[in-house]
Design a protein around this motif. Structure first.
Motif, PDB file in Angstrom:
ATOM      1  N   VAL A   1       0.874  -1.447  -0.134  1.00  0.00           N
ATOM      2  CA  VAL A   1      -0.016   0.005  -0.040  1.00  0.00           C
ATOM      3  C   VAL A   1       1.070   1.275  -0.215  1.00  0.00           C
ATOM      4  CG1 VAL A   1      -1.630   1.483   1.322  1.00  0.00           C
ATOM      5  CG2 VAL A   1      -1.730  -1.248   1.151  1.00  0.00           C
ATOM      6  N   ALA A   2       0.726   2.080  -0.998  1.00  0.00           N
ATOM      7  CA  ALA A   2       1.745   3.329  -1.277  1.00  0.00           C
ATOM      8  C   ALA A   2       1.735   4.221   0.033  1.00  0.00           C
ATOM      9  CB  ALA A   2       1.094   3.965  -2.252  1.00  0.00           C
ATOM     10  N   ALA A   3       0.357   4.568   0.596  1.00  0.00           N
ATOM     11  CA  ALA A   3       0.300   5.261   1.896  1.00  0.00           C
ATOM     12  C   ALA A   3       1.174   4.642   3.001  1.00  0.00           C
ATOM     13  CB  ALA A   3      -1.117   5.252   2.197  1.00  0.00           C
ATOM     14  N   VAL A   4       1.331   3.539   3.386  1.00  0.00           N
ATOM     15  CA  VAL A   4       1.857   2.781   4.216  1.00  0.00           C
ATOM     16  C   VAL A   4       3.615   3.048   3.985  1.00  0.00           C
ATOM     17  CG1 VAL A   4       2.784   0.499   5.322  1.00  0.00           C
ATOM     18  CG2 VAL A   4       0.163   1.081   4.540  1.00  0.00           C
ATOM     19  N   ARG A   5       3.981   2.744   2.435  1.00  0.00           N
ATOM     20  CA  ARG A   5       5.415   2.971   2.197  1.00  0.00           C
ATOM     21  C   ARG A   5       5.638   4.593   2.460  1.00  0.00           C
ATOM     22  NH1 ARG A   5       6.994  -1.891  -0.339  1.00  0.00           N
ATOM     23  NH2 ARG A   5       9.112  -0.861   0.199  1.00  0.00           N
ATOM     24  N   GLU A   6       4.718   5.358   2.285  1.00  0.00           N
ATOM     25  CA  GLU A   6       5.177   6.667   2.452  1.00  0.00           C
ATOM     26  C   GLU A   6       5.290   7.063   3.774  1.00  0.00           C
ATOM     27  OE1 GLU A   6       2.977  11.132   1.547  1.00  0.00           O
ATOM     28  OE2 GLU A   6       2.835   9.419   0.134  1.00  0.00           O
ATOM     29  N   ALA A   7       4.293   6.617   4.815  1.00  0.00           N
ATOM     30  CA  ALA A   7       4.303   6.968   6.045  1.00  0.00           C
ATOM     31  C   ALA A   7       5.543   6.118   6.836  1.00  0.00           C
ATOM     32  CB  ALA A   7       3.126   6.288   6.825  1.00  0.00           C
ATOM     33  N   ALA A   8       6.114   4.863   6.404  1.00  0.00           N
ATOM     34  CA  ALA A   8       7.351   4.370   6.965  1.00  0.00           C
ATOM     35  C   ALA A   8       8.471   5.209   6.351  1.00  0.00           C
ATOM     36  CB  ALA A   8       7.396   2.979   6.214  1.00  0.00           C
ATOM     37  N   GLY A   9       8.358   5.899   5.229  1.00  0.00           N
ATOM     38  CA  GLY A   9       9.403   6.757   4.710  1.00  0.00           C
ATOM     39  C   GLY A   9       9.700   8.103   5.672  1.00  0.00           C
ATOM     40  N   PHE A  10       8.356   8.706   6.193  1.00  0.00           N
ATOM     41  CA  PHE A  10       8.764   9.988   6.997  1.00  0.00           C
ATOM     42  C   PHE A  10       9.045   9.341   8.230  1.00  0.00           C
ATOM     43  CE2 PHE A  10       6.124  11.940   3.528  1.00  0.00           C
ATOM     44  CZ  PHE A  10       6.841  13.127   3.292  1.00  0.00           C
ATOM     45  N   ALA A  11       8.730   8.263   8.720  1.00  0.00           N
ATOM     46  CA  ALA A  11       8.993   8.052   9.858  1.00  0.00           C
ATOM     47  C   ALA A  11      10.515   7.494  10.088  1.00  0.00           C
ATOM     48  CB  ALA A  11       8.364   6.686  10.565  1.00  0.00           C
ATOM     49  N   SER A  12      11.256   6.840   8.904  1.00  0.00           N
ATOM     50  CA  SER A  12      12.397   6.769   9.044  1.00  0.00           C
ATOM     51  C   SER A  12      13.316   7.935   9.086  1.00  0.00           C
ATOM     52  CB  SER A  12      13.021   5.880   7.932  1.00  0.00           C
ATOM     53  OG  SER A  12      12.029   4.569   7.628  1.00  0.00           O
ATOM     54  N   TYR A  13      12.701   8.996   8.117  1.00  0.00           N
ATOM     55  CA  TYR A  13      13.178  10.303   7.791  1.00  0.00           C
ATOM     56  C   TYR A  13      13.601  10.969   9.308  1.00  0.00           C
ATOM     57  CZ  TYR A  13      13.972  15.154   5.729  1.00  0.00           C
ATOM     58  OH  TYR A  13      14.076  16.267   5.592  1.00  0.00           O
ATOM     59  N   ALA A  14      12.334  10.863   9.764  1.00  0.00           N
ATOM     60  CA  ALA A  14      12.261  11.755  11.259  1.00  0.00           C
ATOM     61  C   ALA A  14      13.328  11.183  12.316  1.00  0.00           C
ATOM     62  CB  ALA A  14      11.032  11.589  11.732  1.00  0.00           C
ATOM     63  N   THR A  15      13.752   9.903  11.981  1.00  0.00           N
ATOM     64  CA  THR A  15      14.695   9.238  13.169  1.00  0.00           C
ATOM     65  C   THR A  15      16.142   9.355  12.405  1.00  0.00           C
ATOM     66  OG1 THR A  15      14.030   7.070  12.354  1.00  0.00           O
ATOM     67  CG2 THR A  15      12.786   7.958  14.180  1.00  0.00           C
ATOM     68  N   GLY A  16      16.217   9.763  11.348  1.00  0.00           N
ATOM     69  CA  GLY A  16      17.587   9.901  10.784  1.00  0.00           C
ATOM     70  C   GLY A  16      18.054   8.525  10.100  1.00  0.00           C
ATOM     71  N   LYS A  17      17.216   7.806   9.548  1.00  0.00           N
ATOM     72  CA  LYS A  17      17.443   6.844   8.842  1.00  0.00           C
ATOM     73  C   LYS A  17      17.188   6.883   7.448  1.00  0.00           C
ATOM     74  CE  LYS A  17      16.091   3.477  12.714  1.00  0.00           C
ATOM     75  NZ  LYS A  17      15.454   4.454  13.532  1.00  0.00           N
ATOM     76  N   TYR A  18      17.938   7.658   7.178  1.00  0.00           N
ATOM     77  CA  TYR A  18      17.812   8.028   5.520  1.00  0.00           C
ATOM     78  C   TYR A  18      17.975   7.084   4.265  1.00  0.00           C
ATOM     79  CZ  TYR A  18      18.641  12.596   8.045  1.00  0.00           C
ATOM     80  OH  TYR A  18      18.504  13.624   9.078  1.00  0.00           O
ATOM     81  N   ALA A  19      18.847   6.445   4.457  1.00  0.00           N
ATOM     82  CA  ALA A  19      18.811   5.218   3.298  1.00  0.00           C
ATOM     83  C   ALA A  19      17.669   4.471   3.416  1.00  0.00           C
ATOM     84  CB  ALA A  19      20.156   4.128   3.583  1.00  0.00           C
TER      85      ALA A  19
END
Length: 246
Positions: free
Chosen positions: A43-61
Motif C-alpha cells: 500500500v503506497a500510503a504505508v510506504r510513504e508513512a514508513a518513509g517519513f518515520a524513517s526520515y524523522a529518525t535519521g534513517k535516511y537510506a
C-alpha cells in the motif's frame, strides 16, 4: 480499500499513530510505521508513512527506499524534494543537486518547488558553497510580500546563507522578515536576531539563587546544579531546532 476490512482497520490505526507521534516521539512513530509496513507493504500510503518515520529518525537510506517504493506505486513526484534531502542526509549533496535539475521538479506544485529550492541550497551549504546557496534561494517567492506557508522557512534559510557568507547586515534584515512571516513558530528567527544584536537572556531564578548564596550556601549549590541541568537541556533543544532549519 485494497485490504480486507479487519486488516485495513488495523493498518489505519497504526498510520494514525504515526501521524500523531511523528513530531513528538519520532522513534515511537517509527515503531508503529514498521507494524503497518509488515501488515501492508504493498500500500503506497504505508510506504510513504514508513518513509517519513524513517526520515524523522535519521534513517535516511531506509527512508529513501520507502519513498522510492511509494513513488513507483503512485507515479507522483511530490516526494521528490524529501528524496533529495535523504541524499543530503546520506552525505551525498551532489546527488541532491542533480535531482534539483531533473524534469520532475517542473511537475511539482509551487510548495514543492520551494521545498526543492531549500534542499538545493542546503546541499550547496553542505559543500561549503555559501554564496551559491544565497543565489539558489533568490527567487520570485523570496521577493514576494505575500506570506505563504513556506515564506518563513524560505526567508530564514536565505538569512542563514547570507550570514554564512559574511553578510551580517543583510542577514539581520532577512531574519527579521522571517520572524514577521513566522506565525506558527516554524523557525527560531527571534533567537537568531537576539544573537546578532548581542542580547543575552538571563534566568531570573538563577540570579535569585546566586544572590541568596551568601546566607544559604548549600541551597545555592543545589540551585546552581539544577540551573546547569536546565541550561544543558535548553542548549540541546536549540541545537536540534537549528539542525531542523538547515
Amino acid at each position: 480499500m485494497s485490504l480486507p476490512k479487519g486488516l485495513a482497520e488495523e493498518v489505519a490505526r497504526n498510520l494514525v499513530m504515526v501521524a500523531r507521534l511523528l513530531d513528538e516521539d519520532a522513534e515511537q512513530a517509527y515503531a508503529y510505521a514498521r507494524i503497518a509496513l509488515r501488515l501492508a507493504s504493498r500500500v503506497a500510503a504505508v510506504r510513504e508513512a514508513a518513509g517519513f518515520a524513517s526520515y524523522a529518525t535519521g534513517k535516511y537510506a531506509e527512508a529513501l527506499a520507502e519513498f522510492r517504493a511509494a513513488r513507483r506505486m503512485t507515479g507522483s513526484v511530490e516526494l521528490w524534494p524529501v528524496m533529495a534531502d535523504c541524499e543530503r542526509g546520506m552525505g551525498r549533496p551532489e546527488r541532491a543537486l542533480a535531482m534539483a535539475g531533473e524534469p520532475e521538479v517542473h511537475k511539482l506544485d509551487k510548495a514543492g518547488q520551494v521545498e526543492m529550492r531549500l534542499v538545493a541550497a542546503g546541499a550547496r551549504r553542505d559543500m561549503d558553497q555559501a554564496e551559491a546557496a544565497v543565489v539558489t534561494l533568490q527567487s520570485p517567492e523570496l521577493a514576494s510580500n505575500s506570506v505563504q506557508p513556506w515564506t518563513a522557512r524560505l526567508r530564514y534559510a536565505y538569512a542563514d546563507a547570507l550570514l554564512a557568507s559574511g553578510r551580517e547586515t543583510e542577514a539581520r534584515e532577512w531574519f527579521a522578515k522571517a520572524l514577521e512571516a513566522d506565525q506558527g513558530g516554524q523557525t527560531n528567527a527571534s533567537d537568531r536576531l537576539a544573537e546578532l544584536d548581542g542580547i543575552e537572556f538571563t534566568d531570573a531564578l538563577d540570579e535569585d539563587g546566586a544572590d541568596s548564596g551568601d546566607s544559604h550556601g548549600e541551597q545555592a549549590d543545589d540551585a546552581d546544579k539544577a540551573g546547569d541541568k536546565g541550561s544543558a537541556k535548553d542548549a540541546d533543544k536549540d541545537a536540534g531546532k537549528d539542525s531542523d532549519q538547515s
